[in-house]
Design a protein around this motif. Structure first.
Motif, PDB file in Angstrom:
ATOM      1  N   LEU A  74       0.741  -1.135   0.148  1.00 11.73           N
ATOM      2  CA  LEU A  74      -0.188  -0.053  -0.119  1.00 11.73           C
ATOM      3  C   LEU A  74       0.895   1.140   0.068  1.00 11.73           C
ATOM      4  O   LEU A  74       0.493   2.165  -0.623  1.00 11.73           O
ATOM      5  N   ALA A  75       2.177   1.387   0.791  1.00 13.41           N
ATOM      6  CA  ALA A  75       3.003   2.463   0.718  1.00 13.41           C
ATOM      7  C   ALA A  75       3.918   2.561  -0.478  1.00 13.41           C
ATOM      8  O   ALA A  75       4.078   3.698  -0.928  1.00 13.41           O
ATOM      9  N   VAL A  76       4.032   1.380  -1.480  1.00 10.36           N
ATOM     10  CA  VAL A  76       4.874   1.567  -2.589  1.00 10.36           C
ATOM     11  C   VAL A  76       4.624   2.552  -3.685  1.00 10.36           C
ATOM     12  O   VAL A  76       5.306   3.354  -3.886  1.00 10.36           O
ATOM     13  N   PRO A  77       3.099   2.569  -4.106  1.00  9.96           N
ATOM     14  CA  PRO A  77       2.919   3.788  -5.045  1.00  9.96           C
ATOM     15  C   PRO A  77       3.155   5.050  -4.945  1.00  9.96           C
ATOM     16  O   PRO A  77       3.847   5.672  -5.525  1.00  9.96           O
ATOM     17  N   SER A  78       2.878   5.500  -3.465  1.00 14.68           N
ATOM     18  CA  SER A  78       2.904   6.782  -3.171  1.00 14.68           C
ATOM     19  C   SER A  78       4.494   7.167  -3.029  1.00 14.68           C
ATOM     20  O   SER A  78       5.276   8.186  -3.624  1.00 14.68           O
ATOM     21  N   LEU A  79       5.562   6.210  -2.448  1.00 13.71           N
ATOM     22  CA  LEU A  79       6.707   6.392  -2.466  1.00 13.71           C
ATOM     23  C   LEU A  79       7.349   6.418  -3.511  1.00 13.71           C
ATOM     24  O   LEU A  79       8.240   7.237  -3.926  1.00 13.71           O
ATOM     25  N   MET A 115       9.796  13.661  -1.999  1.00 14.54           N
ATOM     26  CA  MET A 115       9.759  12.524  -1.251  1.00 14.54           C
ATOM     27  C   MET A 115       9.350  12.347   0.016  1.00 14.54           C
ATOM     28  O   MET A 115       8.432  11.384   0.309  1.00 14.54           O
ATOM     29  N   VAL A 116       9.502  13.610   0.871  1.00 11.22           N
ATOM     30  CA  VAL A 116       8.742  13.308   2.318  1.00 11.22           C
ATOM     31  C   VAL A 116       7.472  13.576   2.009  1.00 11.22           C
ATOM     32  O   VAL A 116       6.513  12.783   2.998  1.00 11.22           O
ATOM     33  N   GLY A 117       7.002  14.389   1.109  1.00  9.45           N
ATOM     34  CA  GLY A 117       5.574  14.358   0.819  1.00  9.45           C
ATOM     35  C   GLY A 117       4.777  13.131   0.457  1.00  9.45           C
ATOM     36  O   GLY A 117       3.702  12.714   0.845  1.00  9.45           O
ATOM     37  N   GLY A 118       5.367  12.359  -0.409  1.00  5.60           N
ATOM     38  CA  GLY A 118       5.182  10.950  -0.659  1.00  5.60           C
ATOM     39  C   GLY A 118       5.045  10.135   0.737  1.00  5.60           C
ATOM     40  O   GLY A 118       4.232   9.356   0.984  1.00  5.60           O
ATOM     41  N   ARG A 157       4.460  11.305   3.352  1.00  7.38           N
ATOM     42  CA  ARG A 157       3.481  11.738   4.213  1.00  7.38           C
ATOM     43  C   ARG A 157       2.022  10.792   3.859  1.00  7.38           C
ATOM     44  O   ARG A 157       1.238  10.463   4.576  1.00  7.38           O
ATOM     45  N   ALA A 158       2.080  10.928   2.374  1.00 11.65           N
ATOM     46  CA  ALA A 158       0.569  10.366   1.970  1.00 11.65           C
ATOM     47  C   ALA A 158       0.550   8.729   2.143  1.00 11.65           C
ATOM     48  O   ALA A 158      -0.504   8.370   2.568  1.00 11.65           O
ATOM     49  N   ALA A 159       1.787   8.015   1.994  1.00 11.21           N
ATOM     50  CA  ALA A 159       1.893   6.796   2.385  1.00 11.21           C
ATOM     51  C   ALA A 159       1.599   6.436   3.703  1.00 11.21           C
ATOM     52  O   ALA A 159       0.968   5.498   4.062  1.00 11.21           O
ATOM     53  N   ALA A 160       2.358   7.377   4.585  1.00  8.75           N
ATOM     54  CA  ALA A 160       1.880   7.051   6.007  1.00  8.75           C
ATOM     55  C   ALA A 160       0.613   7.091   6.593  1.00  8.75           C
ATOM     56  O   ALA A 160       0.187   6.330   7.300  1.00  8.75           O
ATOM     57  N   GLY A 209       1.716  20.092   0.427  1.00  4.31           N
ATOM     58  CA  GLY A 209       0.534  19.118   0.363  1.00  4.31           C
ATOM     59  C   GLY A 209       0.868  17.751   0.230  1.00  4.31           C
ATOM     60  O   GLY A 209       1.953  17.418  -0.367  1.00  4.31           O
ATOM     61  N   PRO A 210      -0.023  16.819   1.026  1.00  4.25           N
ATOM     62  CA  PRO A 210       0.414  15.355   0.563  1.00  4.25           C
ATOM     63  C   PRO A 210       0.523  14.978  -1.067  1.00  4.25           C
ATOM     64  O   PRO A 210      -0.119  15.489  -1.773  1.00  4.25           O
ATOM     65  N   THR A 211       1.472  14.392  -1.212  1.00  3.92           N
ATOM     66  CA  THR A 211       2.016  13.817  -2.644  1.00  3.92           C
ATOM     67  C   THR A 211       1.534  12.639  -2.946  1.00  3.92           C
ATOM     68  O   THR A 211       1.566  11.707  -2.247  1.00  3.92           O
TER      69      THR A 211
END
Length: 231
Positions: A103-108, A150-153, A155-158, A227-229
């Motif tokens: 679930l985390a991979v796509p955003s990261l 990358m940190v935005g990604g 954030r979205a993944a978290a 904003g969340p990426t």
């Protein structure tokens, strides 16, 4: 409204915060499942995203894989892995981590290759002209400029992983999902709603913390959206 008030009273009861099954312990378990999944997801997504962003190769593949992973039903996949792997309760964290990491991979992945891709070509060419190796360009030029995105990604993944980590309770694991599942089994709706509120509050707290980190890693003179990426 009565159920909401009852849930808030449940949350305010100090007895529900103590012990191995209390809110505090369950919160730490929930954070542990989330952090473990994010680390596993990052190990896969970040190097791949860096390669795609630096070389420009494989973007179509990455977009296709990300879309396919997003379409996977988390609870169904969790059940399939748990049954097929045949792991006992002590190892139930394995299928749970696999599902949450996917679930985390796509955003990261999307945030990493987008962050590298948005670095201006003239900056990269200038670094290459001064004698930087490709590895130095990645580590000393592209990575610092891509880090905020990358940190935005992250954030979205978290947020996605933290919200979905409640399904770990279906395998007998801990976390805040235990309050929802256990409350459902005995029709204890204040406990269920209290657990859901706790998950929402934890998500807001984690989101705020990562937002602060995102602002701190922005290089001086560089302005980026915070904003969340989820590119």
């Amino acid at each position: 409204m009565n159920q909401v008030i009852a849930a808030l009273q449940w949350l305010a009861d100090g007895a529900n915060w103590s012990g191995p099954g209390g809110l505090l312990a369950r919160t730490w378990e929930h954070l542990w499942y989330t952090a473990l999944a994010l680390v596993v997801g990052a190990v896969v997504a970040v190097p791949l995203g860096m390669y795609i962003g630096h070389t420009g190769k494989g973007r179509t593949f990455a977009v296709g894989v990300s879309g396919a992973v997003r379409a996977l039903p988390s609870l169904g996949l969790l059940t399939l892995l748990a049954v097929s792997m045949g792991l006992g309760l002590g190892w139930a964290v394995v299928p749970s981590t696999i599902v949450l990491a996917l679930l985390a991979v796509p955003s990261l992945l999307a945030a990493t290759y987008s962050g590298f891709d948005q670095v201006p070509d003239d900056v990269v060419d200038g670094a290459r002209a001064t004698g930087f190796s490709e590895l130095q360009i990645v580590g000393r030029v592209e990575l610092p400029l891509a880090l905020p995105l990358m940190v935005g990604g992250l954030r979205a993944a978290a947020l996605q992983v933290l919200a979905t980590a409640t399904i770990s309770a279906y395998l007998g694991l801990g976390g805040l999902g235990r309050f929802i599942l256990d409350g459902l089994s005995v029709s204890d709706y204040p406990r269920m709603l209290g657990g859901a509120i706790a998950v929402g509050g934890l998500a807001l707290a984690v989101d705020g913390l990562i937002l602060v980190v995102q602002r701190l890693v922005v290089p001086r003179g560089v302005h980026v959206a915070v904003g969340p990426t989820d590119a």
